[in-house]
Design a protein around this motif. Structure first.
Motif, PDB file in Angstrom:
ATOM      1  N   GLU B 142       0.826  -1.217   0.000  1.00 31.36           N
ATOM      2  CA  GLU B 142       0.000   0.000   0.000  1.00 31.36           C
ATOM      3  C   GLU B 142       0.859   1.266   0.000  1.00 31.36           C
ATOM      4  N   ALA B 143       1.968   1.218   0.727  1.00 30.70           N
ATOM      5  CA  ALA B 143       2.837   2.397   0.823  1.00 30.70           C
ATOM      6  C   ALA B 143       3.399   2.782  -0.549  1.00 30.70           C
ATOM      7  N   ASP B 144       3.578   1.791  -1.420  1.00 26.91           N
ATOM      8  CA  ASP B 144       4.077   2.083  -2.774  1.00 26.91           C
ATOM      9  C   ASP B 144       2.948   2.532  -3.695  1.00 26.91           C
ATOM     10  N   LEU B 145       1.747   2.015  -3.434  1.00 26.29           N
ATOM     11  CA  LEU B 145       0.653   2.227  -4.382  1.00 26.29           C
ATOM     12  C   LEU B 145      -0.098   3.541  -4.190  1.00 26.29           C
ATOM     13  N   TYR B 146      -0.079   4.071  -2.959  1.00 27.70           N
ATOM     14  CA  TYR B 146      -0.870   5.278  -2.693  1.00 27.70           C
ATOM     15  C   TYR B 146       0.034   6.452  -2.311  1.00 27.70           C
ATOM     16  N   ASP B 147      -0.402   7.655  -2.700  1.00 25.70           N
ATOM     17  CA  ASP B 147       0.391   8.838  -2.347  1.00 25.70           C
ATOM     18  C   ASP B 147       0.023   9.337  -0.948  1.00 25.70           C
ATOM     19  N   ASP B 148       0.606  10.481  -0.544  1.00 25.77           N
ATOM     20  CA  ASP B 148       0.405  10.985   0.818  1.00 25.77           C
ATOM     21  C   ASP B 148      -1.062  11.303   1.114  1.00 25.77           C
ATOM     22  N   GLN B 149      -1.825  11.637   0.061  1.00 23.62           N
ATOM     23  CA  GLN B 149      -3.249  11.964   0.273  1.00 23.62           C
ATOM     24  C   GLN B 149      -4.161  10.736   0.134  1.00 23.62           C
ATOM     25  N   GLY B 150      -3.557   9.594  -0.080  1.00 21.72           N
ATOM     26  CA  GLY B 150      -4.355   8.377  -0.187  1.00 21.72           C
ATOM     27  C   GLY B 150      -4.850   8.074  -1.585  1.00 21.72           C
ATOM     28  N   TYR B 151      -4.358   8.840  -2.586  1.00 20.82           N
ATOM     29  CA  TYR B 151      -4.753   8.565  -3.975  1.00 20.82           C
ATOM     30  C   TYR B 151      -3.795   7.544  -4.588  1.00 20.82           C
ATOM     31  N   LEU B 152      -4.345   6.740  -5.499  1.00 25.27           N
ATOM     32  CA  LEU B 152      -3.513   5.780  -6.223  1.00 25.27           C
ATOM     33  C   LEU B 152      -2.463   6.550  -7.033  1.00 25.27           C
ATOM     34  N   ILE B 153      -1.218   6.116  -6.994  1.00 24.05           N
ATOM     35  CA  ILE B 153      -0.170   6.871  -7.685  1.00 24.05           C
ATOM     36  C   ILE B 153      -0.433   6.878  -9.193  1.00 24.05           C
ATOM     37  N   GLY B 154       0.004   7.920  -9.860  1.00 23.97           N
ATOM     38  CA  GLY B 154      -0.251   8.071 -11.294  1.00 23.97           C
ATOM     39  C   GLY B 154       1.007   7.869 -12.116  1.00 23.97           C
ATOM     40  N   GLY B 155       0.854   8.164 -13.395  1.00 26.54           N
ATOM     41  CA  GLY B 155       1.947   7.960 -14.346  1.00 26.54           C
ATOM     42  C   GLY B 155       3.185   8.777 -14.016  1.00 26.54           C
ATOM     43  N   GLU B 156       2.985   9.998 -13.452  1.00 26.30           N
ATOM     44  CA  GLU B 156       4.139  10.855 -13.179  1.00 26.30           C
ATOM     45  C   GLU B 156       5.022  10.263 -12.080  1.00 26.30           C
ATOM     46  N   THR B 157       4.397   9.778 -11.015  1.00 26.26           N
ATOM     47  CA  THR B 157       5.169   9.182  -9.914  1.00 26.26           C
ATOM     48  C   THR B 157       5.908   7.937 -10.408  1.00 26.26           C
ATOM     49  N   LEU B 158       5.203   7.151 -11.215  1.00 28.81           N
ATOM     50  CA  LEU B 158       5.828   5.938 -11.750  1.00 28.81           C
ATOM     51  C   LEU B 158       6.984   6.302 -12.683  1.00 28.81           C
ATOM     52  N   GLY B 159       6.782   7.385 -13.454  1.00 29.89           N
ATOM     53  CA  GLY B 159       7.828   7.855 -14.360  1.00 29.89           C
ATOM     54  C   GLY B 159       9.076   8.258 -13.592  1.00 29.89           C
ATOM     55  N   MET B 160       8.870   8.895 -12.425  1.00 27.72           N
ATOM     56  CA  MET B 160      10.017   9.302 -11.596  1.00 27.72           C
ATOM     57  C   MET B 160      10.779   8.075 -11.110  1.00 27.72           C
ATOM     58  N   GLU B 161      10.029   7.105 -10.587  1.00 26.51           N
ATOM     59  CA  GLU B 161      10.705   5.905 -10.055  1.00 26.51           C
ATOM     60  C   GLU B 161      11.439   5.175 -11.178  1.00 26.51           C
ATOM     61  N   ARG B 162      10.810   5.129 -12.334  1.00 23.59           N
ATOM     62  CA  ARG B 162      11.422   4.462 -13.481  1.00 23.59           C
ATOM     63  C   ARG B 162      12.734   5.141 -13.873  1.00 23.59           C
ATOM     64  N   MET B 163      12.714   6.479 -13.866  1.00 23.64           N
ATOM     65  CA  MET B 163      13.913   7.225 -14.250  1.00 23.64           C
ATOM     66  C   MET B 163      15.056   6.967 -13.256  1.00 23.64           C
ATOM     67  N   VAL B 164      14.691   6.895 -11.965  1.00 30.85           N
ATOM     68  CA  VAL B 164      15.699   6.600 -10.937  1.00 30.85           C
ATOM     69  C   VAL B 164      16.269   5.200 -11.179  1.00 30.85           C
ATOM     70  N   LYS B 165      15.380   4.239 -11.419  1.00 30.18           N
ATOM     71  CA  LYS B 165      15.822   2.848 -11.615  1.00 30.18           C
ATOM     72  C   LYS B 165      16.738   2.742 -12.837  1.00 30.18           C
ATOM     73  N   GLU B 166      16.391   3.457 -13.903  1.00 35.05           N
ATOM     74  CA  GLU B 166      17.223   3.391 -15.122  1.00 35.05           C
ATOM     75  C   GLU B 166      18.655   3.820 -14.816  1.00 35.05           C
ATOM     76  N   ILE B 167      18.776   4.928 -14.085  1.00 38.11           N
ATOM     77  CA  ILE B 167      20.129   5.428 -13.802  1.00 38.11           C
ATOM     78  C   ILE B 167      20.826   4.521 -12.781  1.00 38.11           C
ATOM     79  N   GLU B 168      20.068   3.959 -11.858  1.00 36.28           N
ATOM     80  CA  GLU B 168      20.686   3.026 -10.900  1.00 36.28           C
ATOM     81  C   GLU B 168      21.204   1.775 -11.612  1.00 36.28           C
ATOM     82  N   VAL B 169      20.422   1.289 -12.567  1.00 40.21           N
ATOM     83  CA  VAL B 169      20.881   0.118 -13.346  1.00 40.21           C
ATOM     84  C   VAL B 169      22.143   0.497 -14.121  1.00 40.21           C
TER      85      VAL B 169
END
Lengths: 206, 398
Positions: B142-169
């Protein structure tokens, strides 16, 4: 794909009917079966094995390959790594077409020549027949019957390929085997001497 | 169902408008080329921009409203200068391409989850087969799926995590390569290197910090991070050209009146940049780039044409400032990218293959969901997609 001393699983059934089936495979080039290879696939929940001959092998392309085909040059050092990547990392899907020649009843181990009672189900694994199985299937020239009646596949090339493959497994009786098959063909194609001559000439070339 | 006959008038107007716009853009392009050729030397331009940058600085600290996203020339000499690709042997370098893809969380699916997958191709220029690499992350907490306001995370949040993962890889792969080579290792990602997201909320800040950390790891491992933006939008160069035409006293007041606003930099580059050539380096004085600079990772960019005379392919190349100053390495990168573009009509081969390795196909998604469903079933849970999802599936088959 698994390999044993004598049998190789080459892929899974993609589409099938009573007369034959197409197998999708991603095996590396050395293991791709050749034209005229005997293969088998389970049908009727494994109670029967359909036996067939490979009559076509096609490599599938994709937009990537179509693009590269006009820009890379084999032998050019600038293309070396790209060609290796395409050949070794991107295993291009191969479609192998098989024509049915008979089936084996697993309970009695008897071979029946003709179309199987059912086509193999999609995603069933296809295996290259071992030498004993090929000797048993080709013990009677009747395995040629469905091929001689089939006008949809290149049988005039396939029959000689299958006969020569089976003859090779009988070093002591090679000549007798081919003579017996030749007589069978002469009887069956008595009214089509041109076709008979074409098939026999092809066998004679080897 | 769409009733096209009801919007026929609008379609006709749209066609007329497009024809008019084309003519206007053509005239603007001619003007932009003249301004580029007449632009003064980079040092003079930087001095000329000083009041504008000071006003932008004040705005960044809340003391003004000016937002200027123009490019600031970093390389000495005229800004219309072009650097052709040098004919150097491509033997002593490694190019790692990375890309990512994802399955978004779907509240109509049988269970809430999202998936990230990063694919990479390591191209060593040593005659050997390149190496493929892929890594994936399945998130269902749940902590990964919902934002601070309790909304399901959207494409922008996922895009951020993806960008971090790409550079970490990339950082991990650079470190791995560095053990076996002393040659330059370029870590190429498909997209900008400059963090493209506005900081909103804790999660965005955390991702940005992690991203800057990953860029630092690439540098520490001895690699050079490179962002590759195909068909780039934006007009930092056109904004610079306009700023260069304004008198110092009208610079701040009239900066937003740029008559080239309808154009983007890549349209100008298509006209002027020779095949294989790179422009000089520029930077941007944005708040995000200041944050990059604070971590020693200020981003510079240039434009490159990886295509041919008949089929130009404009890209924006982004690298950290510390890398842009390494002339030998940049010459090698330019030659490598030209070579990579030769095979695929101007798009780097390593990125195309990294994309292929990263891609989660519809078939992959179906197989993953079947596997999840089996696990749920064996745990005594009969999960079903929502009625809406089922209806959509049925209608989608029409």
């Amino acid at each position: 794909m698994t390999t044993t001393a004598q049998t190789i699983t080459i892929g899974n059934v993609l589409r099938a009917d009573i007369r034959g089936f197409v197998v999708a495979s991603r095996i590396p080039e050395p293991e791709v079966p050749t034209f005229g290879t005997f293969v088998s696939a389970p049908v009727q929940q494994g109670r029967t094995e359909v036996i067939g001959l490979v009559y076509n092998i096609s490599l599938q392309d994709d937009p990537f390959l179509r693009n590269l085909a006009v820009t890379v040059t084999p032998g050019d050092p600038r293309s070396e790594e790209i060609i290796k990547d395409q050949r070794e990392n991107r295993v291009i899907p191969v479609e192998i077409a098989v024509v049915s020649v008979g089936y084996r009843l697993n309970e009695t181990s008897a071979y029946v020549y003709g179309f199987p009672p059912q086509p193999p189900m999609v995603l069933n694994s296809i295996t290259v027949c071992d030498e004993d199985a090929i000797r048993s299937i080709t013990a009677s020239p009747d395995f040629l019957r469905t091929l001689l009646d089939n006008r949809d596949v290149p049988t005039d090339e396939l029959i000689p390929a299958a006969l020569l493959r089976a003859a090779q497994l009988r070093p002591e009786a090679r000549r007798d085997f081919l003579l017996s098959a030749g007589r069978y063909l002469a009887r069956y194609l008595g009214r089509d001497p041109i076709r008979l001559e074409r098939i026999l000439a092809r066998i004679d070339q080897e | 169902m769409l009733h096209i006959e009801r919007i026929r008038e609008e379609i006709i107007t749209l066609g007329h408008r497009a024809a008019q716009d084309r003519q206007t853009r053509r005239q603007a392009l001619v003007l932009a080329q003249v301004w580029l050729d007449e632009a003064v030397e980079a040092g003079q331009l930087r001095a000329h921009l000083a009041p504008l940058l000071a006003a932008a600085d004040r705005a960044a600290t809340g003391a003004g409203a000016l937002r200027w996203h123009g490019g600031i020339p970093c390389s000495p000499g005229k800004i219309n200068r072009q650097r052709p690709t040098e004919d150097i042997p491509l033997t002593d370098l490694v190019l790692i391409g990375v890309d990512g893809s994802q399955i978004y969380p779907d509240r109509h699916a049988l269970i809430l989850y999202y998936l990230l997958q990063v694919g990479a191709l390591i191209f060593r220029y040593d005659g050997n087969t390149p190496t493929v690499h892929a890594r994936e992350w399945l998130r269902y907490d749940e902590a990964d799926l919902y934002d601070d306001q309790g909304y399901l995370i959207g494409g922008e949040t996922l895009g951020m995590e993806r960008m971090v993962k790409e550079i970490e890889v990339l950082a991990d792969l650079v470190e791995q390569e560095r053990r076996s080579t002393a040659n330059p290792v370029f870590a190429l990602s498909d997209g900008p290197l400059l963090w493209p997201y506005v900081e909103r909320g804790n999660r965005a800040g955390t991702h940005f910090t992690a991203y800057l950390g990953a860029l630092g790891k690439v540098q520490k491992a001895g690699g050079i991070p490179v962002g590759y933006v195909d068909r780039p939008g934006g007009r930092p160069l056109l904004e610079l050209l306009w700023a260069g035409r304004l008198a110092p006293e009208e610079l701040v007041a009239r900066i937003e009146e740029n008559p080239l606003k309808m154009l983007s930099d890549d349209e100008l580059m298509l006209e002027v940049l020779a095949p294989g050539a790179w422009t000089p380096w520029y930077t941007r004085a944005t708040a995000t780039n200041r944050r990059h600079a604070g971590d020693g990772q200020e981003i510079w960019f240039c434009y490159a044409n990886l295509g041919t005379q008949h089929s130009p392919a404009i890209a924006r190349i982004e690298v950290p400032a510390w890398a842009a100053g390494q002339d030998v390495a940049m010459t090698a990168l330019q030659a490598a990218l030209s070579h990579q573009g030769e095979a695929l009509d101007g798009y780097p081969y390593v990125l195309a293959r990294a994309h292929e390795e990263a891609l989660v196909t519809t078939q992959d998604k179906t197989m993953l969901e079947q596997a999840i469903q089996r696990e749920l079933f064996s745990a005594g849970i009969l999960a079903q997609p929502s009625n809406k999802a089922r209806q959509k599936l049925l209608l989608g088959r029409k």
